[in-house]
Motif scaffolding. Structure first.
Motif, PDB file in Angstrom:
ATOM      1  N   MET A   1       0.841  -1.166   0.000  1.00 41.39           N
ATOM      2  CA  MET A   1       0.000   0.000   0.000  1.00 41.39           C
ATOM      3  C   MET A   1       0.894   1.239   0.000  1.00 41.39           C
ATOM      4  O   MET A   1       1.793   1.354   0.815  1.00 41.39           O
ATOM      5  CB  MET A   1      -0.905  -0.029   1.232  1.00 41.39           C
ATOM      6  N   PHE A   2       0.674   2.131  -0.953  1.00 41.61           N
ATOM      7  CA  PHE A   2       1.464   3.343  -1.072  1.00 41.61           C
ATOM      8  C   PHE A   2       0.582   4.556  -0.777  1.00 41.61           C
ATOM      9  O   PHE A   2      -0.503   4.686  -1.344  1.00 41.61           O
ATOM     10  CB  PHE A   2       2.037   3.477  -2.489  1.00 41.61           C
ATOM     11  N   HIS A   3       1.040   5.438   0.098  1.00 42.36           N
ATOM     12  CA  HIS A   3       0.305   6.657   0.412  1.00 42.36           C
ATOM     13  C   HIS A   3       0.651   7.730  -0.618  1.00 42.36           C
ATOM     14  O   HIS A   3       1.821   7.938  -0.953  1.00 42.36           O
ATOM     15  CB  HIS A   3       0.635   7.136   1.824  1.00 42.36           C
ATOM     16  N   ILE A   4      -0.356   8.409  -1.088  1.00 47.12           N
ATOM     17  CA  ILE A   4      -0.188   9.425  -2.122  1.00 47.12           C
ATOM     18  C   ILE A   4       0.766  10.528  -1.684  1.00 47.12           C
ATOM     19  O   ILE A   4       1.632  10.943  -2.455  1.00 47.12           O
ATOM     20  CB  ILE A   4      -1.569  10.007  -2.502  1.00 47.12           C
ATOM     21  N   THR A   5       0.643  10.986  -0.442  1.00 44.71           N
ATOM     22  CA  THR A   5       1.518  12.072   0.025  1.00 44.71           C
ATOM     23  C   THR A   5       2.978  11.647   0.050  1.00 44.71           C
ATOM     24  O   THR A   5       3.868  12.419  -0.282  1.00 44.71           O
ATOM     25  CB  THR A   5       1.091  12.554   1.426  1.00 44.71           C
ATOM     26  N   GLU A   6       3.230  10.393   0.405  1.00 47.37           N
ATOM     27  CA  GLU A   6       4.604   9.875   0.430  1.00 47.37           C
ATOM     28  C   GLU A   6       5.188   9.815  -0.985  1.00 47.37           C
ATOM     29  O   GLU A   6       6.351  10.147  -1.205  1.00 47.37           O
ATOM     30  CB  GLU A   6       4.609   8.480   1.070  1.00 47.37           C
ATOM     31  N   ILE A   7       4.369   9.417  -1.939  1.00 52.35           N
ATOM     32  CA  ILE A   7       4.826   9.328  -3.328  1.00 52.35           C
ATOM     33  C   ILE A   7       5.154  10.719  -3.868  1.00 52.35           C
ATOM     34  O   ILE A   7       6.165  10.923  -4.535  1.00 52.35           O
ATOM     35  CB  ILE A   7       3.757   8.646  -4.217  1.00 52.35           C
ATOM     36  N   LYS A   8       4.288  11.683  -3.554  1.00 53.01           N
ATOM     37  CA  LYS A   8       4.492  13.058  -4.042  1.00 53.01           C
ATOM     38  C   LYS A   8       5.759  13.685  -3.450  1.00 53.01           C
ATOM     39  O   LYS A   8       6.440  14.455  -4.121  1.00 53.01           O
ATOM     40  CB  LYS A   8       3.287  13.931  -3.679  1.00 53.01           C
ATOM     41  N   LYS A   9       6.065  13.363  -2.195  1.00 49.60           N
ATOM     42  CA  LYS A   9       7.235  13.932  -1.519  1.00 49.60           C
ATOM     43  C   LYS A   9       8.543  13.510  -2.170  1.00 49.60           C
ATOM     44  O   LYS A   9       9.487  14.286  -2.242  1.00 49.60           O
ATOM     45  CB  LYS A   9       7.271  13.513  -0.040  1.00 49.60           C
ATOM     46  N   ASN A  10       8.610  12.278  -2.613  1.00 47.85           N
ATOM     47  CA  ASN A  10       9.852  11.746  -3.189  1.00 47.85           C
ATOM     48  C   ASN A  10      10.063  12.271  -4.600  1.00 47.85           C
ATOM     49  O   ASN A  10       9.186  12.155  -5.454  1.00 47.85           O
ATOM     50  CB  ASN A  10       9.824  10.212  -3.222  1.00 47.85           C
ATOM     51  N   GLN A  11      11.227  12.815  -4.839  1.00 43.54           N
ATOM     52  CA  GLN A  11      11.560  13.312  -6.169  1.00 43.54           C
ATOM     53  C   GLN A  11      11.893  12.161  -7.117  1.00 43.54           C
ATOM     54  O   GLN A  11      11.630  12.231  -8.298  1.00 43.54           O
ATOM     55  CB  GLN A  11      12.749  14.267  -6.061  1.00 43.54           C
ATOM     56  N   SER A  12      12.459  11.115  -6.562  1.00 47.95           N
ATOM     57  CA  SER A  12      12.794   9.946  -7.377  1.00 47.95           C
ATOM     58  C   SER A  12      11.741   8.855  -7.129  1.00 47.95           C
ATOM     59  O   SER A  12      11.054   8.862  -6.119  1.00 47.95           O
ATOM     60  CB  SER A  12      14.187   9.443  -7.029  1.00 47.95           C
ATOM     61  N   PRO A  13      11.608   7.907  -8.048  1.00 41.02           N
ATOM     62  CA  PRO A  13      10.622   6.837  -7.880  1.00 41.02           C
ATOM     63  C   PRO A  13      10.890   5.993  -6.627  1.00 41.02           C
ATOM     64  O   PRO A  13      12.039   5.810  -6.224  1.00 41.02           O
ATOM     65  CB  PRO A  13      10.802   5.978  -9.134  1.00 41.02           C
ATOM     66  N   ILE A  14       9.824   5.506  -6.029  1.00 42.29           N
ATOM     67  CA  ILE A  14       9.925   4.594  -4.889  1.00 42.29           C
ATOM     68  C   ILE A  14      10.001   3.184  -5.462  1.00 42.29           C
ATOM     69  O   ILE A  14       9.112   2.751  -6.200  1.00 42.29           O
ATOM     70  CB  ILE A  14       8.699   4.718  -3.967  1.00 42.29           C
TER      71      ILE A  14
END
Length: 177
Positions: A1-14
């Motif tokens: 499960m990936f949180h949208i805010t966490e994905i947006k914060k990262n400049q590079s792909p998770i």
């Protein structure tokens, strides 16, 4: 499960490499599946231009009944998955959603498990055969029934049409003998 805010914060792909236990989820959605094991998703999720991009390699072993004999058949599968998600309401009402090019985000997370389950179900083959069944063209039959291929059925139908033709009795009547 990936949180949208966490994905947006990262400049590079998770990046991720997860082994998933989704057997119960799959069996609840398709009771023809006998078993699924060794489910592994390896890939990345990123955020670009108001879109969330989920790309991963999916490997798994699935056990399905044979299309002919209902015997269990193990299949090792590998799928490349690319999905695009959007939380933007304007994009959500766009034709891209209606054509299923962009998936809407309905909560504040993107579920890898749901994506994997959906993609496994979408990739279940219609024709599943055991090794023995693949080697022979022999189809199941019984006392008063048999399974036919489409070609055999069409041939049988054509022969029946010829046999019931009322003009068959006149065949050969005007031959030059």
């Amino acid at each position: 499960m990936f949180h949208i805010t966490e994905i947006k914060k990262n400049q590079s792909p998770i990046t991720f490499d997860k082994k998933l236990d989704i057997k119960e989820l799959l069996l609840n959605r398709d009771d023809s599946i006998i078993d699924v094991k060794d489910v592994r998703a390896k890939g990345q999720i990123s955020y670009e231009d108001n879109l969330f991009l989920l790309n991963y390699d999916l490997d798994y072993l699935i056990v399905l009944p044979s299309s002919r004999s209902m015997e269990p058949v193990e299949l090792t599968e590998h799928i490349l998955v690319s999905e695009v998600f959007s939380e933007d309401k304007e994009v959500s009402s766009d034709e891209a959603i209606s054509e299923e090019l962009v998936l809407p985000i309905e909560s504040d997370t993107i579920s890898l498990e749901d994506s994997v389950v959906d993609n496994i179900l979408l990739n279940i083959p219609l024709k599943v055969l055991t090794k023995k069944e693949e080697e022979t063209d022999e189809l199941p039959s019984g006392e008063s029934w048999s399974v036919l291929t489409e070609e055999q059925y069409q041939s049988q139908k054509l022969q029946k049409k010829k046999d019931t033709n009322p003009f068959n009795a006149l065949e050969g009547l005007f031959d030059d003998n």
